[in-house]
Design a protein around this motif. Structure first.
Motif, short mmCIF file in Angstrom:
data_model
loop_
_atom_site.label_atom_id
_atom_site.label_comp_id
_atom_site.label_asym_id
_atom_site.label_seq_id
_atom_site.Cartn_x
_atom_site.Cartn_y
_atom_site.Cartn_z
N LEU A 131 0.74 -1.55 -0.15
CA LEU A 131 -0.17 0.23 0.08
C LEU A 131 1.04 1.38 -0.22
CD1 LEU A 131 -2.56 0.94 -0.13
CD2 LEU A 131 -3.30 1.35 2.85
N THR A 132 1.87 1.28 0.63
CA THR A 132 2.63 2.78 1.03
C THR A 132 3.69 2.43 -0.33
OG1 THR A 132 3.54 1.91 3.14
CG2 THR A 132 4.92 3.28 1.67
N VAL A 133 3.76 1.34 -1.07
CA VAL A 133 4.81 1.71 -2.79
C VAL A 133 4.15 2.52 -3.61
CG1 VAL A 133 5.67 0.84 -4.44
CG2 VAL A 133 6.50 -0.25 -2.37
N PHE A 134 2.07 1.37 -3.73
CA PHE A 134 1.24 2.20 -4.66
C PHE A 134 1.20 3.69 -4.36
CE2 PHE A 134 -3.49 2.70 -5.40
CZ PHE A 134 -3.64 2.28 -6.93
N GLY A 135 1.70 4.43 -2.73
CA GLY A 135 0.47 5.43 -2.71
C GLY A 135 1.61 6.32 -2.62
N VAL A 136 3.06 6.07 -3.18
CA VAL A 136 3.53 7.24 -3.52
C VAL A 136 4.07 6.71 -4.98
CG1 VAL A 136 6.16 6.83 -4.10
CG2 VAL A 136 5.43 6.36 -1.36
N GLY A 137 3.65 5.93 -5.41
CA GLY A 137 3.31 6.19 -7.34
C GLY A 137 2.69 6.43 -7.48
N LEU A 138 1.05 6.97 -7.44
CA LEU A 138 0.01 7.40 -7.64
C LEU A 138 0.35 8.70 -7.20
CD1 LEU A 138 -2.88 7.19 -8.21
CD2 LEU A 138 -3.50 7.15 -6.40
N ALA A 139 1.06 8.68 -5.49
CA ALA A 139 0.93 10.39 -5.83
C ALA A 139 1.90 11.42 -6.78
CB ALA A 139 1.79 10.55 -4.41
N GLY A 140 3.01 10.18 -7.18
CA GLY A 140 3.53 10.94 -8.06
C GLY A 140 3.09 10.63 -9.66
N LEU A 141 2.89 10.32 -9.58
CA LEU A 141 2.01 10.06 -11.37
C LEU A 141 0.97 10.76 -11.46
CD1 LEU A 141 1.76 8.19 -13.74
CD2 LEU A 141 -0.26 6.92 -13.10
N GLY A 198 1.58 13.65 -10.09
CA GLY A 198 1.93 15.20 -9.82
C GLY A 198 1.28 15.92 -8.05
N TRP A 199 1.49 14.81 -7.22
CA TRP A 199 1.11 14.87 -6.10
C TRP A 199 2.33 16.19 -5.63
CZ3 TRP A 199 -3.13 11.40 -4.30
CH2 TRP A 199 -3.75 11.79 -4.95
N VAL A 200 3.47 14.94 -6.06
CA VAL A 200 4.05 15.09 -5.42
C VAL A 200 5.52 14.84 -6.70
CG1 VAL A 200 4.08 14.78 -3.42
CG2 VAL A 200 4.92 12.62 -4.64
N GLN A 214 6.23 5.24 -9.69
CA GLN A 214 5.16 5.89 -10.83
C GLN A 214 4.66 4.66 -12.09
OE1 GLN A 214 5.38 10.29 -10.98
NE2 GLN A 214 7.56 9.32 -11.24
N SER A 215 5.30 3.44 -12.43
CA SER A 215 5.06 2.65 -13.51
C SER A 215 3.85 2.21 -13.70
CB SER A 215 6.30 1.93 -13.59
OG SER A 215 6.07 0.40 -13.68
#
Length: 196
Positions: free
Chosen positions: A23-33, A35-37, A47-48
């Motif tokens: 869930l952490t990896v998914f959240g980080v990737g989603l936030a990057g994808l 454009g939140w961070v 983000q892939s």
């Protein structure tokens, strides 16, 4: 963002990975994808679509497995091999401006993830001694909410998130220690009574 903020975020991500790595990896990737961070170079792989899809599917599997008493403890045991390295990677990748993962950051991330994982596993093992499933479901749902809220708080207010993590971790560790002592004392009293 200052180096201190980035360091705190790296440690927070490692802590969250110790509880819910996928869930952490998914959240980080989603936030990057979305454009939140702006993710550092070493984290941009999250983000892939392959990483998001895999992490998302495993997060759903963990969500389901974590709600079943007994199964959650087996899952936690197996996830030791995923959570600690994921925490090490997330911390080191967050702290790497050039994509190179430093040994010190990897070790710090692994230590933080292992501490969070140990606390989570110990708490859940205690809850599994209870005959009713409600406490297990509540603990699991709380962990899910803590990770989702923690990701948002770590991005927006990392120092507040760090204070909350430290406070809850210390309280949680003290509570687990106290409950284990009470249970051990009860077992010691019960065993001589059965022998006599």
């Amino acid at each position: 963002m200052s180096e201190a903020h980035v360091f705190v975020i790296g440690l927070l991500l490692a802590w969250m990975a110790g509880i819910r790595a996928y869930l952490t990896v998914f959240g980080v990737g989603l936030a990057g994808l979305l454009g939140w961070v702006d993710l550092p170079p070493a984290l941009q792989a999250t983000q892939s679509w392959w990483v998001l899809g895999t992490a998302g599917a495993l997060a759903v599997a963990e969500f389901l497995a974590d709600k079943i008493p007994g199964v959650d403890s087996v899952w936690d045991l197996l996830q030791t091999i995923a959570r600690v390295p994921a925490g090490a990677f997330l911390a080191a990748a967050t702290l790497s401006p050039d994509g190179e993962l430093g040994a010190g950051a990897l070790a710090a991330g692994a230590g933080v993830a292992l501490a969070a994982h140990t606390l989570k596993s110990g708490t859940r093992a205690l809850l599994n001694t209870s005959p009713e499933p409600a406490s297990n479901w509540l603990a699991s749902a709380t962990e899910d909410a803590v990770i989702v809220g923690g990701l948002a708080l770590a991005i927006a207010h990392p120092w507040i998130a760090l204070a909350l993590v430290l406070g809850t971790s210390v309280l949680g560790a003290l509570l687990v220690w106290w409950i284990w002592r009470v249970l051990a004392r009860g077992v010691r009293r019960l065993l001589p009574a059965r022998g006599g």
